[in-house]
Design an enzyme around this catalytic site. Structure first.
Site, PDB file in Angstrom:
ATOM      1  N   LYS A   9       0.894  -1.163   0.000  1.00 18.09           N
ATOM      2  CA  LYS A   9       0.000   0.000   0.000  1.00 18.09           C
ATOM      3  C   LYS A   9       0.932   1.213   0.000  1.00 18.09           C
ATOM      4  O   LYS A   9       1.512   1.563   1.021  1.00 18.09           O
ATOM      5  CB  LYS A   9      -0.913  -0.012   1.228  1.00 18.09           C
TER       6      LYS A   9
ATOM      7  N   GLU B 183       9.342   2.018  10.970  1.00 18.66           N
ATOM      8  CA  GLU B 183      10.439   2.960  10.706  1.00 18.66           C
ATOM      9  C   GLU B 183       9.801   4.334  10.612  1.00 18.66           C
ATOM     10  O   GLU B 183       9.149   4.647   9.617  1.00 18.66           O
ATOM     11  CB  GLU B 183      11.123   2.633   9.371  1.00 18.66           C
TER      12      GLU B 183
ATOM     13  N   CYS C 263      13.964  10.770   6.745  1.00 20.95           N
ATOM     14  CA  CYS C 263      13.866  10.484   8.187  1.00 20.95           C
ATOM     15  C   CYS C 263      15.252  10.554   8.824  1.00 20.95           C
ATOM     16  O   CYS C 263      15.378  10.962   9.973  1.00 20.95           O
ATOM     17  CB  CYS C 263      13.207   9.130   8.423  1.00 20.95           C
TER      18      CYS C 263
ATOM     19  N   GLU D 121      10.072  17.248  14.361  1.00 23.64           N
ATOM     20  CA  GLU D 121      10.820  16.910  13.156  1.00 23.64           C
ATOM     21  C   GLU D 121      10.506  17.965  12.089  1.00 23.64           C
ATOM     22  O   GLU D 121       9.343  18.253  11.827  1.00 23.64           O
ATOM     23  CB  GLU D 121      10.389  15.524  12.656  1.00 23.64           C
TER      24      GLU D 121
END
Lengths: 67, 387
Positions: free
Chosen positions: B86, B160, B194, B292
């Site tokens: 997906k 993750e 990331c 972040e």
């Protein structure tokens, strides 16, 4: 809701994709389950050969895939 | 890939190369890694075998739309699992191409399936009895949702998630390699990674020198059409990402951060561009410190000394990667042992490599990808004892 591919450099709509229906998803899961029965029995050598072929295709189609 | 998510095309080419590398790595090493292990017991014989789990659902993001799929699929397929992808809703073309590549390579039908769906049906998919496990690469918010669904349905999950990686510069850092790496570490993929360095924690003694070199290098970066190889950065992937980044920058400035270069969305053109930006005087309580920043914005934070730098590095809900710059490697290794992260690079760019485990702790997720650890996430570690 349809999935939209939009070029972020221009905001231009590139393509619209219809989502699978829940019935189509269920069929995909059943087929994947059937595929698992034989795939799990396959030899490492066969799986490895298919992945090496995948790597080759990635290399051949690199510039098209990247752009 | 570039026209769909804005990555500079040379970086997109490097991403395709890396996908090929991970395929070759697991093609050559999976059998060895998954050989049954004999266990010496009193009498009889015992061993451990590594059987596939079955159907693995992969919920994947747009920022490395090829790499993240291959990083998961190559080991999962070699272990005998079947993959259902997906992909992120804004990269349906990439998803289609990936499925085409596996088909063209000759994989049996339905061993790799692209599920063209939005995020709505994911809940019922995770609950589906045929799905054995879920892997997600995505945001912290998505991680919470997927972990909750996996927990409710008792499904194995690998997560993750985001990161706010520290880039620690000690007074004796080798500036000639540290500075260009700092720029790359923040700006690769238009800052949307990331494992990008997001918080530059610099020892006070060297802060002026690092800041002037860093700001000058960032100010020189060229932003524009990602297909034009002379550009260093392209656009962010979506309009809402620009808005969120703008909010984080404005709020940080309101709370006392200083814009040293950049600072704004580029509104003089169509598309979703943001100026490469450096924020100085970043402190706790500001979004640039606590959250972040998923775009080309670097936060500069001053540290008193190495001890203070470790404290600041760990002062985050995230724990993905970290890098430490010092000529004293022994000092770097001592700090590495105390850094709360899944990966620490001393005098190097945090990066993934098929031979090294990749993943984080704290809100950056759980489980590992790549290396022998990654392939063993999606196997049944089965004990067999013959009496």
């Amino acid at each position: 809701m349809p999935l939209k591919s939009i070029n972020p450099a221009t905001g231009e709509l590139l393509e619209v994709f219809e989502e699978l229906s829940s019935a189509q998803v269920e069929i995909a899961l059943q087929k994947a389950w059937q595929a698992f029965a034989s795939w799990r029995q396959s030899a490492f050598a066969r799986r490895g050969a298919l992945l090496l072929r995948t790597a080759q295709i990635l290399a051949e189609e690199k510039s098209d895939l990247a752009s | 890939m570039s026209v769909e998510m804005g990555k500079p095309v040379m970086q997109a080419e490097a991403e395709i190369d890396k996908c090929a590398t991970v395929c070759v790595h697991y093609a050559e090493n999976a059998e060895k890694i998954l050989l049954p292990e004999n266990v010496v017991m009193d009498g009889g014989s015992s061993y451990v075998r590594f059987d596939p789990l079955g159907l693995i659902l992969a919920v994947m993001p747009w920022n490395f739309p090829f790499w993240q799929v291959f990083r998961f699929a190559a080991p999962a397929l070699m272990a005998g699992n079947v993959c259902l992808l997906k992909h992120s809703s804004n990269v349906p073309r990439c998803a289609r191409r990936i499925a085409d590549i596996f088909a063209k390579a000759g994989f049996p039908e339905h061993v790799f399936t692209e599920l063209r769906i939005g995020s709505g049906p994911v809940e019922s998919l995770i609950a589906h009895p045929l799905i054995a496990a879920v892997t997600l690469t995505g945001s912290e918010e998505a991680g919470r949702k997927i972990a909750e669904l996996a927990g409710r349905n008792l499904k194995k999950v690998v997560l993750e998630l985001g990161g706010s990686d520290p880039f620690i510069v000690l007074a004796d850092a080798p500036m000639e390699t540290c500075l260009p790496t700092a720029v790359n570490a923040r700006m690769l993929n238009n800052g949307q990674s990331c494992i990008a360095a997001k918080r530059f924690i610099v020892e006070a003694k060297i802060l002026d020198r690092f800041r002037s070199g860093f700001v000058a290098a960032i100010a020189k970066l060229k932003v524009g059409d990602p297909l034009d190889k002379s550009n260093d950065l392209g656009p962010l992937a979506r309009a809402d990402l620009v808005e969120e980044l703008e909010r984080q920058v404005k709020e940080s400035v309101r709370l006392g951060a200083r814009i040293l270069t950049g600072g704004k969305a580029l509104s003089d053109r169509p598309g979703f561009y943001f100026q490469p930006t450096v924020l100085g005087d970043v402190r706790p309580g500001m979004p640039a410190y606590d959250e972040e920043l998923f775009g080309p914005v670097a936060a500069l934070i001053s540290a008193k000394d190495a001890e203070d730098a470790v404290r600041i590095a760990n002062d985050t809900p995230f724990g993905l990667g970290a890098s430490i710059w010092t000529k004293d490697c022994a000092q770097g290794e001592k700090m590495a042992a105390r850094i709360e992260a899944g990966m620490v690079f001393i005098n190097g760019l945090v990066r993934s490599d098929p031979r090294l485990p990749f993943g984080g702790i704290k809100n950056s997720g759980s489980g590992r990808e790549l290396s022998h650890y990654g392939i063993k996430e999606f196997v049944n570690i089965k004990t067999v004892v013959i009496g």
